[in-house]
Design a protein around this motif. Structure first.
Motif, short mmCIF file in Angstrom:
data_model
loop_
_atom_site.label_atom_id
_atom_site.label_comp_id
_atom_site.label_asym_id
_atom_site.label_seq_id
_atom_site.Cartn_x
_atom_site.Cartn_y
_atom_site.Cartn_z
N ASP A 7 37.85 65.42 50.38
CA ASP A 7 37.68 63.97 50.35
C ASP A 7 36.44 63.57 49.53
O ASP A 7 36.45 62.56 48.85
CB ASP A 7 37.63 63.39 51.76
CG ASP A 7 36.53 63.99 52.63
OD1 ASP A 7 36.09 65.11 52.34
OD2 ASP A 7 36.14 63.34 53.62
N ASN A 10 37.52 63.86 45.86
CA ASN A 10 38.33 62.71 45.46
C ASN A 10 37.44 61.49 45.21
O ASN A 10 37.64 60.76 44.23
CB ASN A 10 39.39 62.39 46.51
CG ASN A 10 40.47 63.45 46.56
OD1 ASN A 10 40.64 64.25 45.64
ND2 ASN A 10 41.22 63.48 47.66
N ILE A 45 42.96 56.38 42.50
CA ILE A 45 42.01 57.45 42.14
C ILE A 45 40.58 56.91 42.22
O ILE A 45 39.70 57.54 42.81
CB ILE A 45 42.31 58.01 40.73
CG1 ILE A 45 43.65 58.75 40.73
CG2 ILE A 45 41.18 58.95 40.28
CD1 ILE A 45 44.14 59.14 39.33
N GLY A 48 39.27 56.66 45.61
CA GLY A 48 39.22 57.92 46.33
C GLY A 48 40.37 58.08 47.31
O GLY A 48 40.35 58.94 48.18
N ASN A 51 44.67 62.08 45.74
CA ASN A 51 44.26 63.42 45.35
C ASN A 51 44.96 63.70 44.02
O ASN A 51 46.06 64.23 44.00
CB ASN A 51 44.67 64.42 46.43
CG ASN A 51 44.25 65.83 46.10
OD1 ASN A 51 43.38 66.05 45.27
ND2 ASN A 51 44.87 66.78 46.75
#
Length: 188
Positions: A7, A10, A45, A48, A51
């Motif tokens: 995470d 990302n 993206i 976040g 992925n």
């Protein structure tokens, strides 16, 4: 090596994408047109929330004309302090040659810096580097011979040597004391 959770990665990729897009003065729609990645996917993206696959990141990198690693590279701090006692030592294949990496080559820096120790009466053989690579040696302590092609250079404390490293080369400590030097490998 810095390990980043998925995470966090990302979020980092998203932050980098938004930063790169802003630097180029592009909105999401223009970025989508340039990259072939949909506007909603680019938004996910950047937040976040997604992925992204390697393929998607390659499309974005190519469309924005930036290196792929732009998305995963960590920000470089303005100051980096190295503590000698915390450095990891890498040993040569046959012992006697000890390297402590200080600074690695990255997109900001076209060189690497190492502390090197050679034990008494030891040698280290280095294969040729690609054309354009140079080595800079700054001997802090001891005596070292460096053989490059048909040339042999003797260095004593305080001496320095720069050479094109596109030929095999050998570092030899013929003395009875440890030799220590700083090595910079420059990639043109």
């Amino acid at each position: 090596m810095v390990h980043v959770q998925k995470d966090q990665l990302n979020a980092h990729i998203g932050k980098k994408l938004k930063q790169l897009r802003s630097q180029k003065g592009l909105n999401l729609e223009e970025t989508a047109t340039m990259t072939g990645v949909s506007k909603p996917m680019l938004g996910q993206i950047e937040r976040g929330d997604s992925n992204p696959t390697v393929g998607t990141l390659w499309k974005v990198a190519n469309g924005l004309n930036v290196p792929f690693t732009s998305f995963v590279e960590l920000d470089r701090p303005s100051i980096t302090k190295i503590t000698y006692d915390e450095l990891k030592t890498l040993d040569g294949d046959h012992g006697g040659f000890h390297v402590k990496p200080l600074f690695s080559k990255d997109s900001y820096t076209p060189f690497e810096v190492f502390y090197v120790d050679i034990d008494p009466q030891q040698s280290y053989y280095s294969n040729a580097h690609p054309d354009g690579v140079e080595e800079y040696i700054f001997l802090q302590k001891g005596y070292v011979e460096i053989a490059i092609e048909n040339h042999c250079f003797e260095l004593k404390t305080g001496d320095a040597l720069r050479f094109q490293a596109s030929e095999d080369h050998v570092y030899t400590n013929k003395s009875d004391e440890k030799a220590s030097f700083t090595m910079i490998i420059y990639y043109s």
